[in-house]
Design an enzyme around this catalytic site. Structure first.
Site, PDB file in Angstrom:
ATOM      1  N   ASP A   1       0.808  -1.217   0.000  1.00 17.50           N
ATOM      2  CA  ASP A   1       0.000   0.000   0.000  1.00 17.50           C
ATOM      3  C   ASP A   1       0.846   1.274   0.000  1.00 17.50           C
ATOM      4  OD1 ASP A   1       0.977  -0.450   2.555  1.00 17.50           O
ATOM      5  OD2 ASP A   1      -0.977  -0.741   3.471  1.00 17.50           O
TER       6      ASP A   1
ATOM      7  N   ASN B   1      -7.481  -2.782  14.217  1.00 15.04           N
ATOM      8  CA  ASN B   1      -8.892  -3.074  13.895  1.00 15.04           C
ATOM      9  C   ASN B   1      -9.011  -4.286  12.957  1.00 15.04           C
ATOM     10  OD1 ASN B   1      -7.961  -2.056  11.502  1.00 15.04           O
ATOM     11  ND2 ASN B   1      -9.408  -0.370  11.350  1.00 15.04           N
TER      12      ASN B   1
ATOM     13  N   HIS C   1      -7.189  -4.711  10.157  1.00 16.09           N
ATOM     14  CA  HIS C   1      -6.912  -4.476   8.740  1.00 16.09           C
ATOM     15  C   HIS C   1      -5.615  -5.149   8.294  1.00 16.09           C
ATOM     16  CE1 HIS C   1      -4.774  -0.398   9.647  1.00 16.09           C
ATOM     17  NE2 HIS C   1      -3.852  -1.219   9.227  1.00 16.09           N
TER      18      HIS C   1
ATOM     19  N   GLU D   1      -9.622  -1.977   5.212  1.00 13.38           N
ATOM     20  CA  GLU D   1     -10.281  -1.657   6.474  1.00 13.38           C
ATOM     21  C   GLU D   1     -11.533  -2.521   6.658  1.00 13.38           C
ATOM     22  OE1 GLU D   1      -8.767   0.059   8.516  1.00 13.38           O
ATOM     23  OE2 GLU D   1      -8.250   2.089   7.885  1.00 13.38           O
TER      24      GLU D   1
HETATM   25  C1  GLP Z   1      -0.436   0.285   8.628  1.00 19.41           C
HETATM   26  C2  GLP Z   1      -0.066  -0.524   7.392  1.00 19.41           C
HETATM   27  C3  GLP Z   1      -0.323  -1.990   7.596  1.00 19.41           C
HETATM   28  C4  GLP Z   1       0.265  -2.443   8.931  1.00 19.41           C
HETATM   29  C5  GLP Z   1      -0.432  -1.713  10.047  1.00 19.41           C
HETATM   30  C6  GLP Z   1       0.025  -2.134  11.432  1.00 19.41           C
HETATM   31  O1  GLP Z   1      -1.731   0.717   8.663  1.00 19.41           O
HETATM   32  N1  GLP Z   1      -0.769  -0.092   6.233  1.00 19.41           N
HETATM   33  O2  GLP Z   1       0.224  -2.725   6.518  1.00 19.41           O
HETATM   34  O3  GLP Z   1       0.122  -3.819   9.084  1.00 19.41           O
HETATM   35  O4  GLP Z   1      -0.156  -0.331   9.863  1.00 19.41           O
HETATM   36  O5  GLP Z   1       1.156  -1.410  11.796  1.00 19.41           O
HETATM   37  P1  GLP Z   1       2.096  -1.737  13.009  1.00 19.41           P
HETATM   38  O6  GLP Z   1       2.897  -2.905  12.601  1.00 19.41           O
HETATM   39  O7  GLP Z   1       2.935  -0.498  13.169  1.00 19.41           O
HETATM   40  O8  GLP Z   1       1.230  -2.004  14.176  1.00 19.41           O
END
Ligand code: GLP
Length: 241
Positions: free
Chosen positions: A67, A136, A138, A143
């Protein structure tokens, strides 16, 4: 679904890096699906260490990232493109031309999304997709919603995601509200999926995603149906199961 239980973040990172390095050793021209966020940083650091020791070669590897924020240029320090350079690409021998990330400055969403899906198709699909897990549920920026998405699409980030990601920005107003993300179908079509999850703040969502019903309201739950899905999580993240 396979679960690898790790003691802590470092142990989790080593275990995930083991799976990725095995993939690259067995298939040097692998297509790796890569993720951002704090969870995979340790995995990238471990891969960099093994590369520097001469144990790993990324010369033929191709990558596709999950992304990118809409509106951020690749040179913007907050862009996922910059994140990938800072945390991985600049330290291994992956050719920049072999890396792919959605282009945040393309305002024509339809064009950008079909271009990205075509890129994935042209590469022959993803051999191993690395994922983190949003609080959440995702994955990528898919989402919670009423239905699972197919291909790359533009999303409006949920309030909980904006709140979770604001720590990376100076001010909350700076957090982009839109992103381009691979769809659930793109992720499910990867031959193997490896997710890294660490910390108590993810314990509740790990339980809901992998020990609850498969539902688009918890996007990661669909991974229960993937034929080669490995969850690499530390004790804290597995505390509720
Ligand atoms: C972002 C990214 C996701 C990632 C998520 C969790 O929103 N787009 O790909 O998995 O954050 O992030 P973290 O690993 O910092 O908790």
């Amino acid at each position: 679904m396979r679960i690898i239980r790790a003691k802590d973040y470092d142990h989790m990172s080593r275990q995930a890096a083991n799976l990725i390095s095995a993939q690259v050793i067995l298939k040097p021209d692998s297509v790796l699906g890569l993720a951002t966020g704090s969870s995979p940083i340790g995995t990238y650091q471990q891969l960099i260490k093994w590369f520097k020791k001469g144990d790993l070669d990324f010369g033929q590897v191709r990558t596709v990232n999950l992304d990118e924020y809409v509106g951020l240029a690749p040179v913007d320090p907050q862009s996922y493109y910059c994140f990938m350079r800072r945390n991985f690409f600049d330290y291994v021998n992956i050719y920049p031309a072999n890396t792919n990330i959605p282009y945040g400055l393309n305002r024509n969403a339809e064009d950008e999304c079909s271009r990205y899906d075509e890129t994935i198709r042209r590469l022959g699909g993803i051999d191993l997709q690395l994922l983190g897990l949003g609080v959440n549920g995702h994955i990528g920026f898919n989402e919670p919603a009423e239905y699972f998405t197919k291909g790359t699409h533009k999303v409006t980030l949920s309030e909980s995601t904006v709140q979770a990601n604001k720590r990376f920005f100076e001010k909350e107003e700076d957090v982009p509200r839109f992103a381009y993300t691979m769809g659930i179908c793109d992720i499910m079509q990867a031959k193997r999926v490896v997710m890294v999850v660490s910390g108590e703040s993810k314990a509740e969502i790990v339980k809901r995603a992998f020990f609850g019903p498969v539902t688009p309201f918890v996007p990661a739950s669909i991974l229960q149906l993937h034929t080669d899905f490995t969850l690499v999580a530390d004790d804290a993240a597995l505390k509720e199961i």
